[in-house]
Design a protein around this motif. Sequence first.
Motif, mmCIF file in Angstrom:
data_model
loop_
_atom_site.group_PDB
_atom_site.id
_atom_site.type_symbol
_atom_site.label_atom_id
_atom_site.label_comp_id
_atom_site.label_asym_id
_atom_site.label_seq_id
_atom_site.Cartn_x
_atom_site.Cartn_y
_atom_site.Cartn_z
ATOM 1 N N UNK A 8 0.829 -1.203 0.000
ATOM 2 C CA UNK A 8 0.000 0.000 0.000
ATOM 3 C C UNK A 8 0.863 1.252 0.000
ATOM 4 N N UNK A 9 0.445 2.236 -0.766
ATOM 5 C CA UNK A 9 1.187 3.495 -0.829
ATOM 6 C C UNK A 9 1.046 4.237 0.492
ATOM 7 N N UNK A 10 2.161 4.709 1.061
ATOM 8 C CA UNK A 10 2.044 5.412 2.339
ATOM 9 C C UNK A 10 1.198 6.664 2.206
ATOM 10 N N UNK A 11 0.383 6.924 3.223
ATOM 11 C CA UNK A 11 -0.512 8.073 3.190
ATOM 12 C C UNK A 11 0.296 9.362 3.197
ATOM 13 N N UNK A 12 -0.022 10.251 2.271
ATOM 14 C CA UNK A 12 0.728 11.494 2.120
ATOM 15 C C UNK A 12 0.378 12.493 3.212
ATOM 16 N N UNK A 13 1.267 13.452 3.398
ATOM 17 C CA UNK A 13 0.972 14.662 4.147
ATOM 18 C C UNK A 13 0.519 15.704 3.129
ATOM 19 N N UNK A 14 -0.630 16.331 3.362
ATOM 20 C CA UNK A 14 -1.143 17.373 2.470
ATOM 21 C C UNK A 14 -0.939 18.735 3.126
ATOM 22 N N UNK A 15 -0.628 19.742 2.313
ATOM 23 C CA UNK A 15 -0.416 21.089 2.859
ATOM 24 C C UNK A 15 -1.012 22.121 1.914
ATOM 25 N N UNK A 16 -1.691 23.110 2.481
ATOM 26 C CA UNK A 16 -2.259 24.191 1.693
ATOM 27 C C UNK A 16 -1.231 25.266 1.418
ATOM 28 N N UNK A 17 -1.222 25.790 0.177
ATOM 29 C CA UNK A 17 -0.266 26.843 -0.178
ATOM 30 C C UNK A 17 -0.948 27.901 -1.022
ATOM 31 N N UNK A 18 -0.811 29.175 -0.600
ATOM 32 C CA UNK A 18 -1.402 30.285 -1.358
ATOM 33 C C UNK A 18 -0.404 31.400 -1.646
ATOM 34 N N UNK A 19 0.874 31.141 -1.358
ATOM 35 C CA UNK A 19 1.905 32.137 -1.616
ATOM 36 C C UNK A 19 2.196 33.065 -0.465
ATOM 37 N N UNK A 20 1.376 33.046 0.585
ATOM 38 C CA UNK A 20 1.596 33.924 1.744
ATOM 39 C C UNK A 20 2.760 33.420 2.595
ATOM 40 N N UNK A 21 3.287 34.299 3.451
ATOM 41 C CA UNK A 21 4.375 33.897 4.349
ATOM 42 C C UNK A 21 3.938 32.776 5.281
ATOM 43 N N UNK A 22 2.693 32.851 5.728
ATOM 44 C CA UNK A 22 2.171 31.817 6.612
ATOM 45 C C UNK A 22 2.148 30.456 5.921
ATOM 46 N N UNK A 23 1.741 30.436 4.654
ATOM 47 C CA UNK A 23 1.697 29.158 3.939
ATOM 48 C C UNK A 23 3.095 28.681 3.560
ATOM 49 N N UNK A 24 4.037 29.590 3.372
ATOM 50 C CA UNK A 24 5.427 29.188 3.144
ATOM 51 C C UNK A 24 5.964 28.431 4.365
ATOM 52 N N UNK A 25 5.661 28.956 5.538
ATOM 53 C CA UNK A 25 6.075 28.291 6.769
ATOM 54 C C UNK A 25 5.414 26.913 6.872
ATOM 55 N N UNK A 26 4.135 26.842 6.502
ATOM 56 C CA UNK A 26 3.416 25.569 6.568
ATOM 57 C C UNK A 26 4.030 24.544 5.625
ATOM 58 N N UNK A 27 4.395 24.944 4.413
ATOM 59 C CA UNK A 27 4.989 24.016 3.450
ATOM 60 C C UNK A 27 6.339 23.512 3.961
ATOM 61 N N UNK A 28 7.137 24.401 4.509
ATOM 62 C CA UNK A 28 8.447 23.959 5.021
ATOM 63 C C UNK A 28 8.274 22.988 6.183
ATOM 64 N N UNK A 29 7.325 23.296 7.072
ATOM 65 C CA UNK A 29 7.073 22.383 8.196
ATOM 66 C C UNK A 29 6.590 21.037 7.671
ATOM 67 N N UNK A 30 5.641 21.062 6.729
ATOM 68 C CA UNK A 30 5.070 19.828 6.209
ATOM 69 C C UNK A 30 6.110 18.997 5.465
ATOM 70 N N UNK A 31 6.976 19.657 4.699
ATOM 71 C CA UNK A 31 8.014 18.933 3.967
ATOM 72 C C UNK A 31 8.987 18.257 4.924
#
Length: 283
Positions: A8-31
């Motif tokens: 089975x494929x491991x369940x992914x982590x999903x992250x929302x991104x809209x270009x804002x600084x807050x979402x940049x932080x979220x993407x880095x944390x999620x990655x």
Amino acid sequence: MPAPAAGPRPAAVAVGYDGSESSQLAVRWAADHAALRGVPLRVVHAWVWPMFTKDLGPVKGVAGSGLRHSAETILAEGVGLAHGVDPGLAVDGVMEAGLPAQVLRRAAADASLLVVGSRGIGGVLGHLAGSVCLELAGAAPCPLMVVRRPHLPGRPVVVGVDAAAHSSAVLADAARLAVAMGAELQLIHVDPDHGGDLAEHGRHAPLHGAELLEYSLGEAGRLAPGLALSGTLKEGRAAAKEFVEAAEDADVLVLGTHNRGGGIGNTVSAVLHKAACNVMITR
């Protein structure tokens, strides 16, 4: 000889991104978190413009113009940020038309964790973004991580435990998170009965107070043998105040919600507005 069946494929982590600084932080944390867990990352961009206009294509004679191109550029930027954290990480980009909360719910239907930035929560700016976080806290199909700051190694994962039926599932999610992050797991139980007598609650009443905390510590130890554990019993103040105070020194605060009628409850709402650390909401 036939090839072995793929697991089975491991369940992914999903992250929302809209270009804002807050979402940049979220993407880095999620990655970083996806790399720690050895699972893929799904970067999701909610494309709202098709809801308001049909003129989405490029402007004639202007290279790189148009709302579609702009959205594609934002998504590519998010994927690039994730690869900047770990070039070897498997990253998938998803762009879908619709309101952010609806798009993120659909994109996270098979995910192990949905990560969003905290922009708009507790402040005067970004009211829409704040409402998206609150809506997802009550309706996300998987645990929701609201990111306020980068991962802080050495700080604990703190989880609130109570006598509700869903508390064991919340504790299990918190234990898995602490193991993945290599962090201590701290349990907090806020006793609304202020340590009342068991006789007052009946012989077969749910555990509460010190007994509930001791039971929860034992369960956490069974869920994650070898995990560093501690527990604290709080009495005499509202649960939200206790959790917000605990968040000052935590890396992540984990809370559960009953999600009855789509609501998240006053405690979870207050913590999302006021907690200084990252907050995971689970059911």
